[in-house]
Write a protein that holds these residues in place. Sequence first.
Motif, mmCIF file in Angstrom:
data_model
loop_
_atom_site.group_PDB
_atom_site.id
_atom_site.type_symbol
_atom_site.label_atom_id
_atom_site.label_comp_id
_atom_site.label_asym_id
_atom_site.label_seq_id
_atom_site.Cartn_x
_atom_site.Cartn_y
_atom_site.Cartn_z
ATOM 1 N N GLY A 68 0.791 -0.877 -0.178
ATOM 2 C CA GLY A 68 -0.040 -0.072 -0.295
ATOM 3 C C GLY A 68 0.880 1.612 -0.246
ATOM 4 N N LEU A 69 1.738 0.925 0.795
ATOM 5 C CA LEU A 69 2.565 2.659 0.901
ATOM 6 C C LEU A 69 3.467 2.286 -0.808
ATOM 7 N N TYR A 70 3.731 1.838 -1.657
ATOM 8 C CA TYR A 70 4.588 1.771 -3.072
ATOM 9 C C TYR A 70 3.153 2.889 -3.771
ATOM 10 N N TRP A 71 2.333 1.735 -3.494
ATOM 11 C CA TRP A 71 1.076 2.049 -4.297
ATOM 12 C C TRP A 71 0.576 4.038 -3.944
ATOM 13 N N GLY A 72 0.833 4.525 -2.729
ATOM 14 C CA GLY A 72 -0.240 5.489 -1.914
ATOM 15 C C GLY A 72 1.283 6.058 -2.776
ATOM 16 N N VAL A 73 2.507 6.007 -2.939
ATOM 17 C CA VAL A 73 3.897 7.124 -3.580
ATOM 18 C C VAL A 73 3.715 7.311 -5.248
ATOM 19 N N GLY A 74 3.091 6.305 -5.375
ATOM 20 C CA GLY A 74 2.474 6.456 -7.091
ATOM 21 C C GLY A 74 1.261 7.039 -6.973
ATOM 22 N N ARG A 75 0.575 7.281 -6.059
ATOM 23 C CA ARG A 75 -0.537 7.932 -6.174
ATOM 24 C C ARG A 75 -0.188 9.517 -6.338
ATOM 25 N N LEU A 76 0.828 9.905 -5.797
ATOM 26 C CA LEU A 76 1.473 10.863 -4.582
ATOM 27 C C LEU A 76 1.925 12.053 -5.503
#
Length: 626
Positions: A68-76
Amino acid sequence: MKAEEKKSDKAELLWSRAESTIDAFGDTDVPVLPKDAARFIYFFAKQAKGPFLLLLIIGGLVGAVDAGLYWGVGRLIDLLDTASPATLIADHWHELAALALLVLVVRSIVMVANTVIEEQVITPAFYQRVRWQAFRRVMDQPYEFYQNDFAGRIATKIMQGGEATGDFIISILQTTWSFLTFLLLAGTILTALDPLLGVVLALWVGAYLLIARYLLPPLREAGRRRADERSVLSGRMVDAFTNIMAVKLYDSGRREHGYVREGMARLLHASQIAGRAVTRVRGMVFIVNGVMMTAVGAISVMSWMEGNTTSGAIAAAMGLVLRLNQMSGYMMFNINGLIRSYATVQDATTIISQRPAIQDKPAAKVLDHAEGHIRFDNVTFNYGKEGGIIENLNLEILPGERVALVGPSGAGKTTIVNLMLRLFDVEGGRVLLDGNDIRDLTQASLRGQFGVVSQEPILMHRSIRDNIAYGKPGATEEEIIAAARRASAHDFILRVQDPKGRTGYDAHVGERGVKLSGGQRQRIAIARMMLKNAPILILDEATSALDSEIESVIQENLEKLMEGKTVIAIAHRLSTIAALDRVIVLDKGRIVEEGRHEDLLQSGGLYANLWKRQSGGFLVDRIAAE
C-alpha cells in the motif's frame, strides 16, 4: 508519585499478561516427541495456536501495508504532476490524509503489534516450552542412553532444538507470509498498470521456484551436516572441560587439542560446503532479480513514452520491483535460515525423540516401603552381546541381611547392582524385590528404596545443602545438619568458601564436586544417604577415601544406620567386610563361592587367594576397583 506508580503497575501488568500467554513450562501427555522434523514442529505449533494465528494475520498485514505504501507513493506523484499547488490540499485532502494515516497510524500499529507478538508473546515462552518438554523426555532415558553420548552434545540438542523450532515457525508465519502477501498485492498492482508487467512477474516467480526446486535440497543437506558437526564439536569441548583433571595429568602431548581441532576442522569443512550452496543460490537469485528489474523498467518506460501510463505508475512499479528485489534477497537468506532451522530440528530429534528403552508399565505399582528381600531368578545379562557377563544367575538376599559382593575386576559386581536398580533391564530371567518383579514397579519408587554411596561420590554443581538434601526433598535445615554431623562433615562444611564468597552449607561444590577433596565429597555423599534413610543400602567402598580416624567415626554411625536394613557392599578392600553376614564371591558373572569370611578363608578358594594378595588391606592393581 502514586499516580506514576499506578501507571507503572498497569504497564507491568500488561507486559506480564502478554508474556504469560504461552505457558513456558506447559507439557503434554505424549510420552515420546515426534521424530520427523515436520511433525515435531507441527506438534509444538499446535500448542500455541492462538499466538501463531495472530502472528499469521499480522504478518499478512505487514505485507499489505508495504504494498500500500508503494501504491500510495505512485498516487502522490501523479497528484503532484496533475494538481495545482494552490488547490492540491483542497481538492485531494482526503487522499493525502489517507496516505498520512497509513504511514503514521496503520503502519505503526501493525509493526508494533508484530514486534510485541514475536518478541514478548512467542519467543521467550514458546522456545522455553519446547526445551522444557524435550528435557523432560530426555530425563526419562535410561542410564545406557547417557553412556553412549556426550552430555554436552545432548544439552546442545535440547537448546538448539527449541530455538530452531521457534525460528522456523516464526519465519514461516511472519517473514515468508509477509513476503507472499506483498508479492500477491504487487502482482495485482503491476498487472493493473500493464498486463505485460504481470507476465514478467509471473516468469520471475517461476524462475524463483526453479531455484528453490534444484538448489535448495543441497543447501538443506549441507545445513543438516553443519548442525550435526556443530553439536559433535560442542560435545568434545564439554568432554574436555568436564574431565579437565585427566587432561592436565595425562595429555602432555596435547592430544586433546588434536581431538577438538579435528572436530573444528570437520565443522569448518561442513560450513564451507554449506557456504558454496548458499553462494550458488544467492548468485542465481541476483541474476534473476536483475533480469526482472530491467524488464519491468524497460516496459514501464516504453509505456510512458507511448502515453499509456503516468509518472506515478512508473514510480509505483519500480518501487514495487525494487522492494521485491530487496525482499527476495532477504527471503533467500530467510529460506536458508528455514532450511538450517529445519535441519537443526531434524538433527535434534535424533536425540530428544527416542523412545526410552526402559519405561514404567502403564499399571506399574508404587512401592511405598520395601522389606528388602531381593532375588535374582535365573538372570542373564550381557549388555546386548552374545555372552560373557552374567549367565543364569540365581541369588537371594534376605531382608535385613548384610552381604558383600567380592571378585576381581569384570566379575559382574557393578552389573548386579545396576540390574538391581533397573539402570538396565535383564535380558533373561527376572529380578524380584519383596516378591515383585522390579519391571512391574515404577522406577522412581524402586530406586527410592535404595541408598547408594559409591567409591566415586556423585555431587552436583550446587550448594552443599542442596547436595545433602537431594536424598530427601523437603528436608529441614535441622535434618540436613544432623545428617552432616553423623557423616563427620559438619565441621569442614562450615569452613568451605566458594569463589563467589558463599560459605558453609551455601557454598557450591563445583562440577562433580571438584572444589572438595575426595574424602569431603564422600562424607557429603554419606550424609545424603543417611538423610534418605532408605531400607536397602548399597555401599561401593563407601569409606575408601577417608582417613582411618574419620572412617572409624563414620563407621559407628553406619553401623547404626544399617540396623534393620538390607545391605549390599561391593567390596574391593576385603578388610572392610569381615563382619558382614555373608560374602558372595563372583567370577565371570557367576557365583563361585559364598559364606562367612572365616569359612571362605579356610576353604582355600578364590576368596582366600584374593585375601592373600592384599597389601595393607587393599587389592593389588590387577584386581582393582571396577
